[in-house]
Write a protein that holds these residues in place. Structure first.
Motif, short mmCIF file in Angstrom:
data_model
loop_
_atom_site.label_atom_id
_atom_site.label_comp_id
_atom_site.label_asym_id
_atom_site.label_seq_id
_atom_site.Cartn_x
_atom_site.Cartn_y
_atom_site.Cartn_z
N SER A 195 0.83 -1.21 0.00
CA SER A 195 0.00 0.00 0.00
C SER A 195 0.86 1.26 0.00
CB SER A 195 -0.90 0.00 1.24
OG SER A 195 -1.54 1.26 1.37
N ASP A 196 0.45 2.22 -0.82
CA ASP A 196 1.11 3.52 -0.84
C ASP A 196 0.57 4.44 0.24
OD1 ASP A 196 2.60 2.77 -2.98
OD2 ASP A 196 1.24 3.64 -4.46
N LEU A 197 -0.45 3.98 0.94
CA LEU A 197 -1.13 4.86 1.89
C LEU A 197 -0.47 4.87 3.26
CD1 LEU A 197 -4.87 4.01 1.15
CD2 LEU A 197 -3.55 5.99 0.38
N VAL A 198 0.48 3.95 3.48
CA VAL A 198 1.09 3.83 4.81
C VAL A 198 1.87 5.11 5.15
CG1 VAL A 198 2.62 2.48 6.27
CG2 VAL A 198 1.31 1.36 4.47
N GLN A 199 1.57 5.67 6.30
CA GLN A 199 2.26 6.87 6.79
C GLN A 199 3.21 6.42 7.91
OE1 GLN A 199 -1.19 10.05 7.07
NE2 GLN A 199 -1.97 8.09 7.78
N ILE A 200 4.45 6.88 7.84
CA ILE A 200 5.44 6.49 8.86
C ILE A 200 5.93 7.77 9.54
CG2 ILE A 200 7.59 5.28 9.34
CD1 ILE A 200 7.26 3.85 6.62
N ALA A 257 12.89 5.17 4.63
CA ALA A 257 12.45 5.91 3.44
C ALA A 257 10.97 6.24 3.54
CB ALA A 257 12.72 5.08 2.20
N GLY A 258 10.66 7.50 3.28
CA GLY A 258 9.27 7.93 3.29
C GLY A 258 8.76 8.37 4.64
N SER A 259 9.57 8.21 5.69
CA SER A 259 9.10 8.61 7.02
C SER A 259 9.25 10.11 7.22
CB SER A 259 9.84 7.84 8.11
OG SER A 259 11.22 8.12 8.09
N ILE A 260 8.45 10.62 8.15
CA ILE A 260 8.46 12.03 8.51
C ILE A 260 8.92 12.14 9.96
CG2 ILE A 260 6.98 14.04 8.92
CD1 ILE A 260 5.08 12.93 6.81
N ASN A 261 9.75 13.13 10.24
CA ASN A 261 10.17 13.36 11.63
C ASN A 261 9.05 14.12 12.36
OD1 ASN A 261 12.81 15.15 13.35
ND2 ASN A 261 11.95 13.18 13.83
N LEU A 262 8.43 13.46 13.31
CA LEU A 262 7.32 14.07 14.05
C LEU A 262 7.88 14.72 15.30
CD1 LEU A 262 4.14 14.20 14.25
CD2 LEU A 262 4.31 12.18 15.69
N ALA A 311 -5.87 5.89 7.15
CA ALA A 311 -4.75 5.12 6.59
C ALA A 311 -3.86 4.62 7.72
CB ALA A 311 -3.96 6.01 5.64
N PRO A 312 -3.14 3.53 7.47
CA PRO A 312 -2.23 3.03 8.50
C PRO A 312 -1.17 4.07 8.87
CG PRO A 312 -2.47 1.44 6.71
CD PRO A 312 -3.12 2.70 6.25
N LEU A 313 -0.92 4.20 10.16
CA LEU A 313 0.10 5.12 10.66
C LEU A 313 1.07 4.32 11.52
CD1 LEU A 313 0.97 8.18 11.02
CD2 LEU A 313 -0.28 8.06 13.18
N VAL A 314 2.34 4.33 11.15
CA VAL A 314 3.36 3.56 11.86
C VAL A 314 4.26 4.53 12.62
CG1 VAL A 314 5.26 1.91 11.64
CG2 VAL A 314 3.31 1.79 10.07
#
Ligand SMILES: O=S(=O)([O-])[S-]
Length: 102
Positions: free
Chosen positions: A19-24, A39-44, A60-63
């Motif tokens: 899935s392209d919807l996964v948010q990390i 890759a693709g993760s955001i620093n929260l 969407a899934p949030l990891v």
């Protein structure tokens, strides 16, 4: 109310492949994040959390990723309270990820 789920490194690899919807989101300090991250993760962090929540797809899934998979569990609970429906804590955190991907 939902609770967060534990996610293994392998499960994360499969999830992102399917899935392209996964948010990390990575809650480690900025310097660690800038040195290396998934890759693709955001620093929260405290500065951007309001914007990230406002822009996010709550269904969407949030990891959540931390150093070793401990503090991500608190953050995952917090993010569920903020309205995310499908939240995961990455077991072993970035440390396990980098070992698996070395
Ligand atoms: O980031 S940690 O709480 O797993 S050490």
């Amino acid at each position: 109310m939902s609770t967060f789920k534990h996610l293994s490194i392998n499960e994360l690899i499969h999830m992102t492949a399917e899935s392209d919807l996964v948010q990390i989101v990575d809650i480690r300090d900025e310097a660690s994040f800038n040195t290396a991250h998934i890759a693709g993760s955001i620093n929260l962090n405290n500065e951007n959390i309001a914007n990230i929540i406002a822009d996010a797809d709550m269904d969407a899934p949030l990891v959540v990723v931390c150093y070793h998979g401990i503090s991500s569990q608190n953050a995952a609970n917090y993010l569920i309270e903020q309205g995310f429906d499908d939240v995961y804590s990455l077991d072993g955190g970035y440390s396990a990820w980098s070992t698996a991907n070395a």
